[in-house]
Design a protein around this motif. Structure first.
Motif: not given
Lengths: 387, 511
Positions: B107-122
């Protein structure tokens, strides 16, 4: 003081448990009054009411079987096709093979049982999701219908079969049945009181029992008058009532029924409590198969033929009737009587709208909305009650 | 006045139709403290939490809620979360099919240009787990974790929102002792970092260990708030139940008979992974004996019970004997009919049909006893149920009440009644007092004593060592699917049991 508190508690519980039925019955009465007004009374005439009951009988018979399957936590999409295939089978046996009507009926019932066993085998024992197994069944048995009828309509002239679909119970027999029903109600009430006494439980006041009996016998009388002002009780409706009484008894008062509700409520706990959940689910599919076959026989009589499209969509009507009547799709909740009220609501809407000559698309829209709103009311009321 | 309260609930009154559940409760939490909230089940703790979380919206209760001195008018849980109140419930809300990182950022996924930024999330997840000193790979699926680790994921998720107050509702209920120790040390770290915690628990030892201040509520009223230093366990219990429970465990002088039931060389192998769940488990049970089975979560205690009942999803070998005859356990029905029954650990999932009433639940395993030619005799059902309601002191409006609406203790008594109606010779009780309040616990202990006196043999699986030591005649300790010790309960200490329970997994113990 303390007992008083307990008393109100029980009454609250009672209302809580039954509030859904009250809402449904009130909704039905309101619906009838509205249609009565809109059609200037035509809707409420005995002739139309008799028609209405005959129309709801086919959906109702299947809804009785569907209730048992849904309470287990399953559903069945094939049963309309089963009714179609059975209807075709009866038509071909009677009209082309020259079979005696009773033989055709027995064959139809065995056929229904076999199909129930087929669906029950795949869902209950093989673990195929009911949605898929019965969707497959829907295709298979629709195909069977086409095969049996060779894609043509088969006319049925046999008066016995036609009587089942179109006939009425003669007045004398009707009255005898009504009196018997009233007597059974009285005897059951008395025996219930006696048994409560024997077990040393508190017996409700006699006035309450009498009031209850007077109400029920009054209802039977009103029903008889309405039916016999026109032609009488439709045979199909009598079959439905007999079936409903039997299955409701099985669900509420037998080991089978108790196990059904437990499985639907929590299959894991039921299994660990020593209940053979597969067997119970299998039996409910057998029962549904038989109700599908009975509907097929009734439809053959009503249409005086077996056609390739007989029974199409009946499964969804039956599921809708159950859901409107408070049988929870997640299992474990609901009564046969609820499903019948649901079937009656749906038949009333269809009947009323066609009396008003509404276009078919409008009827579909309204039917769809009724289904959604009925479930919405259920969701809201159960949420309010749980607080 | 002048006190720096971060959270205040003042004179809260909450009614449900005719019943008043909270009768003017006051609860004040200071910034940076760990504040324990204690009370029996039904005292009103959950209702308080539901008001705090906005589940019961502003306007449905009387009194005021202040966060950081400002009035809070929450109308849903989103608003309370935005205001800095995070509640971690007993039923851990995790999506098992998603990874640790995905759960933490749900519900608070970091997003870059509408796409989830998996790297930042991990990275973010790894960061916060490191702060918690939890060694956990953010890429692992949550369903593969044990309860303790799942809880860490939920705590990490809550901390991500940088809450003003972190509320933990019965956080240790499903944890083993070692996992609980770990949790407590994490809470201490959080306190050192300035996070305010509210700790709701039945386990008074933990409360005494961790809390700075303690508030006790009873019957919807706040009874006392005081520094931990001024409290002790006896006092706490007295405040909670309104009376002293100096002797929780009814001591009995009973005669233990011959061996009635035995398990020998029980092995179980997981059908797909091939993992050995049970290794050579053997023990004996005597008539009228209470045999405790202790061990950490995952030691194989529940699995042993399930194997006896014939419902363990595994390839099971070994012999189970009752009164000298091998037990036929192809289905639970057959096991029950031979005189063995179980009260399961998870009563809502395996024990009860929550939507059904008390009497339907009580008769569920004994339908034959209350029916004739398949027809249930309602009055017989009522008679039998009434008998158990009286005997086990089940508190309910009537036997027509849905069991899902009963308190935990009463639900547990319904499950016990269901098992007792089958007249078992051997009764397995798996965590019989989990999640139930002090008063009901004492009643369950008493029921067990009475059963043992009547000659019923009891296997009691429990993670609460004090109750095992208080109740059992002998204790079987398990670890990693093996029996590591069978101990006579004379001068037995928690330390000894723990030593056997951690024989193969010393790394898990942090205390």
């Amino acid at each position: 003081m303390n007992t008083e508190k307990k008393e109100t508690g029980t009454i609250m519980e009672l209302i809580r448990a039954n509030i859904r039925s009250y809402i449904m019955i009130i909704a039905l009465v309101v619906l009838w009054l509205i249609f009565g007004l809109l059609t200037k009374g035509v809707f409420l005439r005995p002739r139309n009411l008799s028609n209405l009951f005959r129309q709801m009988a086919t959906t109702g018979i299947i809804a009785v079987g569907m209730t048992t399957v849904i309470i287990c936590g399953f559903m069945d999409l094939s049963i309309g096709s089963v009714a179609g295939a059975t209807s075709a089978l009866v038509a071909i046996l009677v009209s082309e093979k020259g079979a005696a009507p009773i033989a055709a009926i027995l064959a139809a019932l065995v056929f229904g049982l076999a199909i129930g066993a087929f669906e029950g085998f795949w869902t209950a024992y093989m673990g195929v999701p009911a949605f898929i197994a019965t969707l497959g069944g829907q295709l298979i048995f629709r195909g069977a219908t086409l095969f049996i009828t060779r894609s043509k309509s088969i006319k049925v002239n046999n008066p016995d079969i036609i009587f089942i679909g179109q006939g009425y119970v003669p007045l004398v027999i009707g009255v005898v049945l009504a009196v018997l029903a009233a007597l059974v109600l009285i005897v059951l009430e008395m025996r219930g009181r006696a048994s409560k006494e024997k077990y040393g439980l508190s017996v409700p006041p006699l006035s309450r029992s009498i009031l209850k009996l007077v109400l029920m016998i009054g209802l039977i009388t009103a029903f008889m008058i309405v039916m016999y002002v026109y032609k009488g009780i439709p045979i199909a409706l009598l079959i439905l009532l007999a079936l409903a009484v039997a299955v409701d008894f099985a669900l509420t008062s037998t080991k089978y029924g108790n196990s059904e509700y437990a499985i639907g409520g929590n299959a894991q706990a039921a299994r660990l409590s020593g209940i053979n959940d597969r067997k119970i689910a299998f039996i409910s599919f057998l029962l549904l198969g038989v109700t599908g076959a009975i509907t097929g026989i009734v439809l053959t009589g009503r249409l005086a033929s077996g056609t390739p499209s007989t029974g199409t969509g009946l499964e969804l009507d039956a599921i809708a009737a159950c859901v409107i009547g408070g049988v929870s799709l997640s299992g474990g909740k609901g009564r046969v009587w609820g499903a019948l009220v649901g079937a009656l609501v749906m038949a009333s809407i269809a009947n009323g709208m066609s009396l008003l000559s509404l276009q078919t698309y409008l009827q579909d829209w309204i039917n769809g909305m009724v289904l959604i709103i009925a479930v919405f009311v259920d969701v809201v009321s159960s949420k309010v009650l749980s607080d | 006045m002048g006190e720096n309260y971060i959270l205040e609930m003042n004179n809260i009154v909450k009614r449900f139709s005719s019943v008043t559940v909270l009768k003017g409760v006051t609860f004040r939490v200071k910034a940076g403290e760990i504040h324990a909230l204690c009370g029996e089940n039904g005292a009103g703790k959950s209702t308080m939490m539901k008001i705090l979380s906005g589940f019961y919206p502003y306007g449905e209760y009387e009194g005021e809620v202040l966060i950081d001195g400002a009035p809070a008018h929450f109308s849903n849980t989103r608003e309370s979360s935005a205001a800095g109140v995070e509640i971690i419930y007993q039923e851990l809300e995790v999506a098992g099919n998603m990874t640790v990182a995905e759960n933490i950022f749900l519900g608070r996924e970091p997003v870059r240009r509408g796409v989830i930024d998996k790297e930042r999330m991990i990275h973010g997840a790894a960061d916060i787990l490191r702060r918690l000193k939890v060694d956990l790979d953010p890429n692992i699926k949550v369903e593969r974790l044990g309860v303790g680790m799942k809880q860490m994921v939920v705590i990490a998720k809550a901390l991500l929102k940088q809450p003003k107050v972190l509320i933990l509702d019965e956080p240790s209920a499903a944890l083993s002792e070692a996992e609980t120790e770990n949790l407590l040390s994490i809470l201490r770290d959080l306190r050192a970092n300035g996070v305010t915690c509210v700790y709701i628990s039945h386990r008074l030892d933990e409360v005494m260990e961790i809390a700075d201040r303690i508030t006790v509520i009873r019957d919807g009223e706040s009874i006392v708030t005081d520094e931990r230093a001024n409290m002790d366990k006896e006092k706490l219990i007295r405040y909670m139940v309104g009376r002293s429970l100096s002797d929780q465990f009814a001591r009995r002088e009973n005669s233990i008979g011959d061996v009635i039931f035995s398990v020998e060389g029980l092995n179980a192998v997981h059908p797909r992974t091939g993992k050995q769940i049970l290794k050579d488990v053997s023990f004996e049970l005597r008539r009228g004996e209470i045999l405790g089975i202790a061990g950490l979560i995952g030691a194989g205690r529940t699995e042993t019970a399930m194997a006896v009942m014939g419902v363990l999803d595994a390839k099971v070998t070994g012999s189970i004997t009752l009164e000298g005859k091998p037990v036929n356990n192809r289905t639970p029905r057959e096991v029950i009919d031979q005189g063995i029954n179980i009260v399961t650990e998870d009563r809502r999932v395996l024990g009860l049909v929550p939507d059904e009433d008390i009497k339907s639940n009580v008769i569920l395993s004994s339908l034959d006893k209350v029916s004739k030619v398949g027809v249930i005799i309602q009055n017989e059902v009522i008679r039998r149920t009434d008998e158990f309601v009286r005997k086990l002191r089940i508190r309910a409006n009537s036997i027509d009440q849905e069991v899902g609406r009963l308190s935990g203790g009463n639900q547990q008594k319904v499950v016990i009644a269901k098992a007792l109606l089958t007249e078992p010779k051997v009764l397995i009780l798996d965590e019989p007092t989990r999640g139930i309040d002090v008063g009901a616990k004492a009643e369950i202990y008493q029921i067990m004593e009475e059963l043992a006196e009547q000659g019923v043999s009891i296997i009691m699986i429990s993670s609460e060592l004090p109750e095992v030591l208080g109740m059992a005649d002998r204790v079987v300790v398990m670890c990693e699917g093996r029996v590591t010790g069978t101990l006579d309960n004379r001068e037995l200490t928690q330390e000894t049991v723990m030593r056997y329970a951690t024989q193969y997994s010393n790394s898990e113990v942090r205390a």
